[in-house]
Design an enzyme around this catalytic site. Structure first.
Site, short mmCIF file in Angstrom:
data_model
loop_
_atom_site.label_atom_id
_atom_site.label_comp_id
_atom_site.label_asym_id
_atom_site.label_seq_id
_atom_site.Cartn_x
_atom_site.Cartn_y
_atom_site.Cartn_z
CD GLN A 174 41.42 47.89 40.39
OE1 GLN A 174 41.28 48.35 41.52
NE2 GLN A 174 42.39 48.27 39.59
CB CYS A 175 33.66 45.14 40.69
SG CYS A 175 32.08 44.86 41.46
N GLY A 176 34.02 42.63 42.61
CA GLY A 176 33.69 41.22 42.80
C GLY A 176 32.77 40.68 41.71
CB THR A 232 35.31 42.10 37.48
OG1 THR A 232 35.30 43.35 38.19
CG2 THR A 232 36.07 42.27 36.19
#
Length: 184
Positions: free
Chosen positions: A60-62, A64
């Site tokens: 759920q990371c920018g 990803t």
């Protein structure tokens, strides 16, 4: 004589900034293991004489979308001796809250990941996985992830060669050229 002393001090000062090259390595990366997402031991010793890239990941990371690039790097270079290992971590912004099964399902369904993935681990601080504590001890602060998708490159000798921060995409010329040169 004074010039020799100044020269000696200058040399010592310069080496103090390159502690990585002075690391004594009482252990190698091969001395560590993880468990894969299914709970099976994943021993780094099984990857001796290969280049290993260890990347802490989060779904759920920018950053990803780097999973896609990592998969391409894996597909392009694994036959030449590259191992990519994803280490899910919830250490940064709680961006990997899922279970190991949820992480596996996400990686396969969204990015068709086929490179080895470990169980979710802590990668910073006192409770960090022993591999990450070893990396910090032997390579210094640049080996400590500052965010998700931090890359640690391990040489064929089991020592850290270089690190790349989260902003360096695996598809970047900087990264691919470095890996390619190591595998030649």
């Amino acid at each position: 004589m004074i010039n020799k002393i100044k020269y000696f001090i200058l040399i010592m000062f310069m080496f103090s900034f390159s502690s990585n090259s002075l690391a004594k390595y009482d252990k190698l990366a091969y001395d560590f293991s993880f468990n894969d997402l299914d709970g099976t031991p994943l021993k780094l010793s099984s990857f001796k004489d290969r280049i290993i890239v260890v990347v802490n990941v989060a779904s759920q990371c920018g950053f990803t979308k780097q999973y896609e690039d990592m998969q391409k790097i894996w597909e392009n270079y694994q036959k030449k001796g590259l191992i990519v290992i994803g280490v899910p971590s919830n250490d940064f912004g709680n961006q990997e809250p899922g279970s190991n099964e949820e992480i596996k399902n996400f990686c396969v369904s969204k990015f068709n990941i086929s490179f080895p993935m470990t169980e979710k681990e802590i990668v910073i601080g006192e409770k960090a996985h022993p591999f990450y504590k070893w990396a910090k001890k032997n390579f210094g602060k640049s080996s400590v992830p500052k965010w998700n998708f931090h890359k640690i490159v391990i040489g064929k000798d089991g020592k850290i060669l270089k690190t790349f921060n989260s902003f360096t995409k695996p598809s970047s010329t900087k990264f691919t050229k470095y890996i390619s040169n190591l595998l030649e």
